[in-house]
Enzyme design. Structure first.
Site, short mmCIF file in Angstrom:
data_model
loop_
_atom_site.label_atom_id
_atom_site.label_comp_id
_atom_site.label_asym_id
_atom_site.label_seq_id
_atom_site.Cartn_x
_atom_site.Cartn_y
_atom_site.Cartn_z
N THR A 145 0.84 -1.19 0.00
CA THR A 145 0.00 0.00 0.00
C THR A 145 0.88 1.24 0.00
O THR A 145 1.85 1.32 0.76
CB THR A 145 -0.94 0.03 1.22
N PHE A 204 1.13 5.17 0.77
CA PHE A 204 0.51 6.21 1.59
C PHE A 204 1.10 7.57 1.22
O PHE A 204 2.27 7.67 0.84
CB PHE A 204 0.78 5.95 3.08
#
Length: 392
Positions: A273, A275
């Protein structure tokens, strides 16, 4: 200082911060009451993240009891606090502690043990991570000086883009000052004494359940979606469920006192992921290391217009790493008379989010945006920031 959860509450009353204790709240509820200024978008204008210390002129609504705060939910452009106008930072200052020596307060979405909390701690080691119930609340917490930064997910290698945060980037007047990539490793958690064969169902965030579909199907578990992975672990621990497990991180297992029945249960090991690190002040970009720049723009209708927009980067050998389109919220449909059957065609108007590998300190990147400005109806630089080359 006791931790608290920030909830998204916007009111039009100026100049107050009130803390309300409700019977159902574990932590105090914070209401923010600040004067707001509505900044209107201007056509054919580049918003350059105050690289030279210049900000757009704010247009203040008439009367003390302005309704600008109510427009926060509807406006696709800029609503900012008068006291939160950006001041440039150097790239070295962007990850340092605040000037008075106290720890940086960094907002993230979720509860303790969330992957977002681990990403915030990777981005800002030794920070004070502050949980927020929703993405909106994290943006507002930074704007209203309740926290110093926010670290929020923008895309996942398996699940794709987090569209809500793309929309919020445009609605709020924050700046991207960095990125952090976090490898997601899912675990199957359960209460003490519970074995895998005792489980009948499993709780987690919808994306986490989808990322572990093969494993959960092989175990014959019924999947139930909840708001976040750490919240699922907290629920199982709080109610001491004996037939229910949770898909969450090993950190969540430690925080909530659960056993790890299985590790790395995701179907694909390359589960990462990305960010974004957000602040009130932009970074002054440099050329001493790899930089990335994020922009958003809209275009007039016409054949080949998007091709021309992207060509301004290709002509200058600037590599694009991401392009995302989102319907323009205030005018999502446009009618066209160019139709063979005599009826007007209706189609979406789009905003385009683009990441490219260049610093705004590079003349080549500046020339590309000047070229793009020639046919863009709206253009804004969301941030120019160092590339995250690490991985955990």
């Amino acid at each position: 200082m006791a931790p608290f959860v920030i909830r998204s509450l916007v009111t039009p009353l100026p100049g107050q911060i009130a803390v309300k204790h409700l019977p159902t709240d574990q932590f105090p509820r914070i209401e923010i009451k600040l004067p707001l200024i509505l900044v209107k978008p201007r056509r054919n204008t580049i918003f350059l993240a105050s690289l030279h210390g210049e900000n757009e002129r704010a247009i203040e609504a008439e009367g003390k009891n302005t309704q600008a705060a109510l427009q926060l939910q509807d406006s696709p452009y800029d609503v900012v606090s008068r006291d939160a106008l950006p001041r440039p930072l150097s790239s070295s200052q962007s990850s340092s502690s605040v000037s008075d020596g106290s720890r940086l307060r960094v907002a993230y979405q979720g509860v303790r043990g969330a992957y977002s909390e681990s990403a915030a701690e990777k981005a800002y080691p030794n920070c004070e991570a502050v949980p927020c119930e929703q993405f909106d609340a994290a943006f507002e917490a930074v704007e209203r000086w309740l926290v110093d930064r926010a670290v929020l997910p923008i895309e996942n290698s398996l699940g794709g883009s987090i569209h809500r945060n793309y929309d919020l980037l445009l609605r709020h007047r924050l700046h991207i000052v960095g990125e952090v990539k976090y490898a997601v490793r899912h675990c199957l958690l359960a209460d003490h004494g519970v074995k895998v064969e005792d489980l009948k169902r499993v709780l987690s965030h919808p994306q986490a359940l989808a990322q572990c579909e093969h494993t959960l199907t092989s175990l014959g578990l019924v999947r139930e979606a909840v708001d976040d992975t750490a919240g699922a672990a907290k629920h199982v621990a709080l109610h001491k469920l004996k037939d229910t497990g949770a898909v969450a991180s090993s950190v969540a297992a430690k925080i909530y006192g659960l056993n790890i029945l299985a590790e790395d249960i995701q179907d694909d090991c390359d589960n990462v992921t990305r960010f974004l690190m957000l602040a009130r002040e932009p970074i002054i970009p440099g050329t001493d290391r790899p930089f990335k720049t994020s922009i958003v723009f809209s275009l007039e209708e016409g054949p080949g217009v998007l091709f021309k927009a992207l060509a301004v980067f290709a002509l200058r050998q600037i590599n694009l790493t991401k392009i995302e389109s989102r319907p323009l919220r205030n005018q999502p449909l446009r009618a066209s008379d160019d139709s063979d059957n005599g009826f007007p065609n209706r189609y979406f108007d789009y905003l385009f989010y683009v990441d490219f590998e260049a610093s705004m300190a590079d003349q080549n990147a500046q020339n590309a945006l000047k070229h793009l400005k020639e046919f863009a109806t709206f253009l804004r630089v969301l941030g120019s920031y160092p590339v995250d080359t690490s991985m955990i």
